[in-house]
Design a protein around this motif. Structure first.
Motif, PDB file in Angstrom:
ATOM      1  N   ALA B  51      25.831 -16.287  14.223  1.00 14.73           N
ATOM      2  CA  ALA B  51      25.831 -14.834  14.437  1.00 14.73           C
ATOM      3  C   ALA B  51      25.121 -14.520  15.748  1.00 14.73           C
ATOM      4  CB  ALA B  51      25.156 -14.128  13.276  1.00 14.73           C
ATOM      5  N   GLN B  55      26.733 -12.641  18.975  1.00 15.60           N
ATOM      6  CA  GLN B  55      26.047 -11.477  19.550  1.00 15.60           C
ATOM      7  C   GLN B  55      25.669 -11.755  20.995  1.00 15.60           C
ATOM      8  OE1 GLN B  55      25.016  -8.224  18.155  1.00 15.60           O
ATOM      9  NE2 GLN B  55      24.985  -8.169  20.370  1.00 15.60           N
ATOM     10  N   SER B 171      34.568   3.402  12.948  1.00 18.10           N
ATOM     11  CA  SER B 171      34.513   1.980  12.649  1.00 18.10           C
ATOM     12  C   SER B 171      35.824   1.335  13.057  1.00 18.10           C
ATOM     13  CB  SER B 171      34.304   1.750  11.152  1.00 18.10           C
ATOM     14  OG  SER B 171      33.070   2.268  10.758  1.00 18.10           O
ATOM     15  N   ILE B 174      39.047  -3.777   9.887  1.00 20.59           N
ATOM     16  CA  ILE B 174      38.849  -5.217   9.713  1.00 20.59           C
ATOM     17  C   ILE B 174      40.192  -5.890   9.928  1.00 20.59           C
ATOM     18  CG2 ILE B 174      38.273  -6.983   8.026  1.00 20.59           C
ATOM     19  CD1 ILE B 174      36.333  -4.786   6.847  1.00 20.59           C
ATOM     20  N   GLN B 194      33.334 -14.688  14.252  1.00 17.45           N
ATOM     21  CA  GLN B 194      32.302 -15.102  15.209  1.00 17.45           C
ATOM     22  C   GLN B 194      32.843 -16.159  16.165  1.00 17.45           C
ATOM     23  OE1 GLN B 194      28.905 -16.143  12.821  1.00 17.45           O
ATOM     24  NE2 GLN B 194      28.811 -14.107  11.926  1.00 17.45           N
ATOM     25  N   PHE B 263      33.517  -8.346  15.821  1.00 16.53           N
ATOM     26  CA  PHE B 263      32.356  -9.033  15.243  1.00 16.53           C
ATOM     27  C   PHE B 263      31.604  -8.117  14.282  1.00 16.53           C
ATOM     28  CE2 PHE B 263      27.721  -9.863  16.212  1.00 16.53           C
ATOM     29  CZ  PHE B 263      27.591 -10.918  15.332  1.00 16.53           C
ATOM     30  N   ARG B 264      31.492  -6.850  14.642  1.00 16.47           N
ATOM     31  CA  ARG B 264      30.665  -5.929  13.885  1.00 16.47           C
ATOM     32  C   ARG B 264      31.310  -4.545  13.953  1.00 16.47           C
ATOM     33  NH1 ARG B 264      25.904  -5.977  16.821  1.00 16.47           N
ATOM     34  NH2 ARG B 264      25.261  -7.842  15.778  1.00 16.47           N
ATOM     35  N   GLN B 266      31.266  -1.598  12.514  1.00 17.67           N
ATOM     36  CA  GLN B 266      30.707  -0.256  12.304  1.00 17.67           C
ATOM     37  C   GLN B 266      29.906   0.252  13.502  1.00 17.67           C
ATOM     38  OE1 GLN B 266      30.010  -2.781  10.115  1.00 17.67           O
ATOM     39  NE2 GLN B 266      31.616  -2.286   8.657  1.00 17.67           N
ATOM     40  N   GLY B 267      29.588   1.530  13.408  1.00 17.80           N
ATOM     41  CA  GLY B 267      28.610   2.112  14.329  1.00 17.80           C
ATOM     42  C   GLY B 267      29.124   2.342  15.730  1.00 17.80           C
TER      43      GLY B 267
END
Lengths: 420, 355
Positions: B51, B55, B171, B174, B194, B263-264, B266-267
């Motif tokens: 992870a 990142q 978001s 997926i 990832q 990778f991520r 949300q937000g």
């Protein structure tokens, strides 16, 4: 000057004085209020202000409260005692800086009668001194941090709130986890805000009192996006329940990333009212199915009527769960104005600011949308005495999120309602 | 010998040396305790490391934008984090409509390529516009002046996008092809998302490296970075070269925005670029600002350190609530590395021989 002329003048003078004394007496209202009076000429409106979070990540809270305030004003036809009601507002955000700025602007406007706000305890903590010193009353729809109404802590005269405090919410969440879910171990995560920190502390305390064990009490920062490290720490002990009373988007990240961590398969996720927003299930994704949220639970015919008005005015349903508290809070302020205002014959209003506070502090047996409200002082034992806490704790519930919520259903069904 | 040493002795150096030793000892003790406590399984450590690498590769792509601009103009483009936000925020709407129409499920590779194309073009155009409007008119001004306009540009971009797309969180969808897929290697399960992000980012960085080293435009960029005046005399269009530098940096940031969405998911909102921007700047300084391989390594290094540092080092020292200290930890590492190597891991400068 001749003697006769002097007599005539004297008589005229005496008659004049008599006439003045017998004529209609001018109403000289004298303000005896300890804090001061607000005088409104017949054409001047009664000015309410809101301090809500209407931008950014927590805007759903502000929209929720603001809509309810407008509906409360509409219910009175936009008028009180023959004066129009006007609403202006400041964006207090969900942080201390916003609260301070908004409070300074509101306090500098002498025409404001009362304030509805704030949405976040952190904003209220920064705003409470300024608002209190300005002689205003402020009533909050969603500040749940206990310290705000506890004497000797953050509380200042003039501050009130309608929503339940975390003393109620944390305990209800802990009782649900221990008694209903059968959990015996739990972990908590907070984000350093007064709201989350105090809520998880009350929750953990109650959970331990019931006989459970807290395996880990962690914290993240507002703005963090990678929750894998903290979740890995949680997973090391594999608790039955993970309680994270925080906001979006950090709550979204915790839920979304929880499935990537080995060791969390049997952990039930539980959030609080900060995540009780219609956008949350969609943002958090499929992992939100089967998780729980604690939050305000309001039912009844009056509430159904309110929802119908909301749908007619704004369309749809309110975006969060605090609108009923904002509606009740607005009505309490307007009721106080009606009760304490001295009305002159020409319609001029004189509103004593201390009288407003006295009325609100002595309000009990009030029935609002959110059930019975009682704003008098309460004794919470070792925690202290609370002032201006109107909630009685009945309007709380635990909600379960399912596939339907992920597909857009809102609000979710309540599975546990101790007060009903 | 001893006399020489005493002549040169300075208390500041002495304390700095003691501090360095103490830091090393503290880190070793922390690691030793954490590993010794055996709280986490090796699988959990591998999860954290991968992870962190994913990142870190996102940090690295953003950091390249900082480093390219610094190398050529010796200025910090503080609006770069918001350029990254612009691409990510714009592409999220295309991503959601592709998910709704089913295109994302049927053609995942094309869908992602389209997203990268859109995000990279938006960020590229925006970065070039920022350069033209906010930096070029100030080319001759003192170095502090463009720094201030960069901060102004940053706010302007943030609130423009808030006005355009609203303040709500969005978001990314997926991607069905990657959802719940793990690559099982040596008993460890690593999410496909990832690996995809890491590999794609490394490919982009390799492409950039060859572009700078092997093409004519890359050569021009190196020349301008070495000496603008001489480059101009050699017939290089300096303004155009600087514009291309901003375009490349912007495109990489936009691509990073899409990788971040994979990778991520949300937000995604108007303020999302701030923290990654700061972190990427840190990564650039860590690797040696102005140095391209430095930005790549610095980004990966920062990502991994952030991911494992709190659990590996701080927890072993008995510090409570370590995850809240992750940013503090990351920046402490920055300070420590700069104490040992003030020029960063790889040293400064885009060109090798800048005086």
């Amino acid at each position: 000057m001749s003697k006769r002329l002097f007599v005539v003048f004297s008589v005229l003078m005496v008659v004049g004085m008599l006439l003045t004394a017998c004529g209609p007496k001018a109403a000289a209202f004298e303000c005896t209020d300890a804090v001061g009076c607000l005088d409104l000429a017949p054409d001047e409106p009664v000015h309410l202000a809101y301090m809500l979070t209407i931008s950014g990540a927590t805007a759903f809270l502000g929209e929720d409260s603001k809509g309810a305030i407008e509906i409360a004003m509409d219910d009175r036809g936009g008028q009180i005692l023959g004066h129009d009601i006007v609403l202006t507002g400041e964006d207090s955000g969900c942080n201390a800086e916003g609260g301070q700025t908004a409070a300074t602007k509101v306090a500098s406007d002498p025409t404001i009668v009362g304030v509805i706000g704030t949405n976040c305890s952190s904003a209220a903590t920064a705003a409470i001194d300024t608002i209190s010193d300005a002689g205003l009353v402020m009533i909050s729809s969603s500040n749940t941090a206990p310290a705000l109404t506890i004497e000797g802590e953050t509380w200042k005269p003039g501050y009130y709130r309608v929503c339940h405090t975390d003393l109620f919410q944390g305990a209800v969440a802990a009782e649900f986890a221990y008694n209903e879910l059968g959990a015996r171990t739990t972990a908590t995560i907070h984000d350093g805000s007064p709201y989350a920190d105090q809520l998880q502390a009350v929750y953990a305390k109650r959970f331990v009192e019931l006989g459970g064990e807290v395996t880990f009490a962690g914290a993240i920062n507002v703005g963090d996006t990678d929750m894998r490290t903290v979740l890995t720490t949680v997973a090391a002990d594999g608790p039955d329940v993970l309680y994270f009373p925080i906001f979006e988007p950090e709550g979204d990240f915790i839920v979304a990333q929880s499935s990537e961590i080995a060791g969390l398969e049997n952990t039930t996720l539980m959030g609080a009212d900060g995540l009780l927003a219609d956008s949350f299930p969609e943002n958090a994704g499929p992992n939100s199915v089967g998780m729980y949220l604690s939050g305000p639970y309001v039912v009844g015919d009056a509430y159904e009527a309110f929802l119908a008005k909301w749908d007619a005015k704004f369309g749809g349903v309110p975006p969060s769960g605090f609108h009923a508290f904002a509606y009740d809070g607005t009505n309490i302020i307007l009721d106080a104005v009606e009760a304490v205002a001295v009305v002159d014959e020409d319609g001029t209003l004189h509103i004593g600011r201390q009288a407003m506070r006295d009325y609100m502090s002595n309000l009990s047996g009030y029935t609002g949308l959110t059930g019975a409200l009682d704003c008098t002082d309460k004794d919470f034992g070792e925690i202290g005495t609370s002032h201006g806490d109107c909630a009685t704790g009945g309007a709380l519930g635990i909600f379960e999120l399912g596939q339907a919520e992920l597909d857009g259903n809102w609000p979710p069904p309540a599975v546990y309602t101790p007060g009903q | 010998m001893l006399k020489q040493y005493f002549d040169r002795f300075s208390w500041v150096d002495f304390f700095l040396r003691v501090f360095q030793l103490a830091a090393v000892v503290v880190i070793i003790v922390g690691i030793f305790n954490s590993i010794g406590a055996a709280k986490y399984t090796s699988g959990q450590w591998v999860t954290l490391v991968f992870a962190g690498l994913a990142q870190g590769s996102i940090y690295a792509l953003i950091a390249l934008g900082y480093t390219l601009v610094y190398g050529i103009l010796l200025m910090i483009n503080f609006a770069h984090g918001d350029v990254y936000m612009a691409g990510a925020f714009t592409a999220v709407f295309l991503a959601n409509s592709m998910a709704a129409s089913g295109f994302l499920a049927t053609h995942p590779v094309w869908a992602v390529l389209l997203l990268i194309l859109l995000a990279a073009s938006v960020s590229m155009v925006l970065n070039v516009v920022v350069e033209r409007v906010a930096y070029r008119p100030l080319r001759g001004a003192p170095r502090l002046v463009p720094l201030i306009t960069a901060i102004g540009a940053s706010f302007t971009i943030e609130y423009t996008f808030r006005g355009l797309y609203g303040a709500e969180f969005q978001s990314y969808p997926i991607i069905p092809a990657l959802d719940g897929q793990y690559w099982n290697v040596a008993g460890f399960a690593i999410p496909y998302t990832q690996i995809v992000v890491l590999v794609a980012a490394i490919l982009l960085m390799a492409a950039l490296f060859f572009f700078i080293e092997r093409t004519k435009i890359g050569k021009a960029m190196r020349a301008v970075s070495e000496d603008k005046e001489v480059a101009r005399l050699m017939g290089i269009d300096v303004d155009k070269t600087i514009m291309i530098t901003f375009a490349i940096g912007g495109a990489l940031a936009g691509a990073a925005g899409v990788f971040n969405g994979i990778f991520r998911p949300q937000g995604v909102f108007f303020f999302m670029g701030f923290i990654p921007g700061i972190k990427a700047f840190t990564a650039a300084v860590l690797g040696g600002i102005g140095n391209i391989p430095g930005a790549m390594v610095g980004g990966l290094f920062l990502g991994v350190f952030e991911a494992i540092g709190p659990n590996l080092i701080l927890e072993g020292l008995g510090i409570p609530a370590v995850n809240q200290l992750r940013d503090a930890f990351a920046f402490t590492i920055l300070v420590l590395i700069l104490i040992f190597r003030p020029q960063g891991i790889f040293g400064e400068r885009l060109s090798e021989t800048k005086a």
